[in-house]
Enzyme design. Structure first.
Site, PDB file in Angstrom:
ATOM      1  N   THR A  15       7.560 -12.720  -1.953  1.00 19.75           N
ATOM      2  CA  THR A  15       8.125 -12.038  -3.314  1.00 19.75           C
ATOM      3  C   THR A  15       8.362 -10.603  -3.448  1.00 19.75           C
ATOM      4  OG1 THR A  15       6.169 -12.455  -4.550  1.00 19.75           O
ATOM      5  CG2 THR A  15       7.640 -14.414  -4.608  1.00 19.75           C
ATOM      6  N   GLY A  17       7.360  -6.612  -1.400  1.00 20.45           N
ATOM      7  CA  GLY A  17       6.813  -5.744  -0.444  1.00 20.45           C
ATOM      8  C   GLY A  17       7.373  -6.032   0.909  1.00 20.45           C
ATOM      9  N   ILE A  18       6.481  -6.218   2.058  1.00 20.72           N
ATOM     10  CA  ILE A  18       6.909  -6.528   3.273  1.00 20.72           C
ATOM     11  C   ILE A  18       7.570  -8.132   3.367  1.00 20.72           C
ATOM     12  CG2 ILE A  18       6.125  -7.042   5.771  1.00 20.72           C
ATOM     13  CD1 ILE A  18       4.128  -4.676   5.014  1.00 20.72           C
ATOM     14  N   ASN A  85       2.223 -13.614   5.987  1.00 26.57           N
ATOM     15  CA  ASN A  85       2.033 -12.158   5.422  1.00 26.57           C
ATOM     16  C   ASN A  85       1.067 -12.133   4.371  1.00 26.57           C
ATOM     17  OD1 ASN A  85       3.290  -9.443   4.577  1.00 26.57           O
ATOM     18  ND2 ASN A  85       3.920 -10.741   2.864  1.00 26.57           N
ATOM     19  N   TYR A 154     -11.439  -6.338   2.951  1.00 24.39           N
ATOM     20  CA  TYR A 154      -9.942  -6.121   3.504  1.00 24.39           C
ATOM     21  C   TYR A 154     -10.129  -5.969   5.105  1.00 24.39           C
ATOM     22  CZ  TYR A 154      -5.134  -4.751   4.086  1.00 24.39           C
ATOM     23  OH  TYR A 154      -3.811  -4.227   4.350  1.00 24.39           O
ATOM     24  N   LYS A 158      -8.707  -8.236   8.215  1.00 22.93           N
ATOM     25  CA  LYS A 158      -7.583  -8.013   9.062  1.00 22.93           C
ATOM     26  C   LYS A 158      -8.050  -7.695  10.348  1.00 22.93           C
ATOM     27  CE  LYS A 158      -4.639  -7.634   5.733  1.00 22.93           C
ATOM     28  NZ  LYS A 158      -3.516  -8.702   6.195  1.00 22.93           N
ATOM     29  N   THR A 191       5.316   0.437  -0.150  1.00 21.15           N
ATOM     30  CA  THR A 191       5.874  -0.968  -1.123  1.00 21.15           C
ATOM     31  C   THR A 191       5.789  -0.542  -2.402  1.00 21.15           C
ATOM     32  OG1 THR A 191       3.571  -1.513  -1.292  1.00 21.15           O
ATOM     33  CG2 THR A 191       4.562  -2.392   0.721  1.00 21.15           C
TER      34      THR A 191
END
Length: 259
Positions: A15, A17-18, A85, A154, A158, A191
């Site tokens: 919905t 950004g990327i 994503n 985070y 990742k 973004t």
């Protein structure tokens, strides 16, 4: 442009950004697209713009994935491309400051959510008419290699999903499945969230310069550039690419400058 005619794609966190840019790009390249997220108003405008199909779902909830899989199987009959994503850094902190709620929340979305995305994708891709096929793309981050002290969860997640992409690729190869899995590692991308942070800063010009200075190239990435890489990895032109990681960070992780 990649030729994605006849392919069905799924984008999580689509919905903004990327994710939003990737939905737009995949549709433009000829794919039928399903996307997930929680922002219904933003989803409605994207559906109206692109003709993509929205399913409100939380990637970390296994029960939601049964609904997503049922819709794709029933309405589209196949799945060719998945872009895992969806991610969050909400309530992150250092090893000393992060709460258990913050830790578990980030692990849930960024790590468990990616695993459930890939597991669901594999189940659908195995049943494709004409035989198993497909491409899974996982959105990692340059933080997998350049970790942040105050964004520990985070950074950890990742790095974990980078390993997950390689594990999935080896699994599919071992099973003789023509299903590929790769990870992309974006750097700082402009973004809506980053733009809002800059705008609210006491010195927007200084804030923008700081973000742009994180890349040796001297600017932030554009969401359209990330979407283009996803489209390529989802296309048949990338048929021999699996188990790879693609930094798209303006040389941020390549090495030191000025030496």
């Amino acid at each position: 442009m990649a030729d994605l005619t006849g392919k069905v794609a799924l984008v999580t966190g689509g919905t903004s950004g990327i994710g939003r840019a990737t939905v737009q790009r995949l549709v433009r390249d000829g794919a039928q697209v399903v996307f997930t997220g929680s922002k219904e108003d933003a989803a409605a405008s994207l559906c109206a713009e692109t003709g993509a199909r929205f399913v409100k779902a939380r990637v970390q909830e296994e029960a939601d994935w049964a609904r997503v899989a049922d819709l794709i199987a029933t309405e589209f009959g196949r799945l060719d491309i998945v872009f895992a994503n969806a991610g969050t850094e909400s309530q992150d902190g250092s090893v000393e400051s992060i709460s258990m709620d913050g830790w578990n929340g980030i692990i849930g979305v960024n790590q468990t959510g990616v695993m459930l995305t890939a597991r669901t994708a594999l189940g659908l891709m195995r049943g494709n008419p004409g035989g198993p096929c497909g491409s899974i793309i996982i959105n990692s981050s340059m933080s997998a290699h350049k970790v942040m002290g105050n964004y520990m969860a985070y950074s950890v997640t990742k790095a974990a999903v980078l390993a997950m992409a390689k594990s999935i690729a080896i699994h599919c190869a071992t099973e003789k499945l023509p299903i590929r899995c790769n990870a992309i590692l974006p750097g700082v991308v402009e973004t809506e969230m980053i733009s809002a942070i800059i705008a609210k800063s006491p010195s927007p010009d200084a804030a923008r310069a700081a973000y742009e200075g994180m890349s040796p190239i001297g600017r932030m990435g554009r969401v359209e550039e990330i979407a283009a890489l996803v489209a390529f990895l989802g296309s048949d032109e990338a048929a021999f690419i699996s188990g790879s990681e693609y930094a798209i960070d303006g040389a941020s992780t390549a090495g030191m400058t000025g030496v």
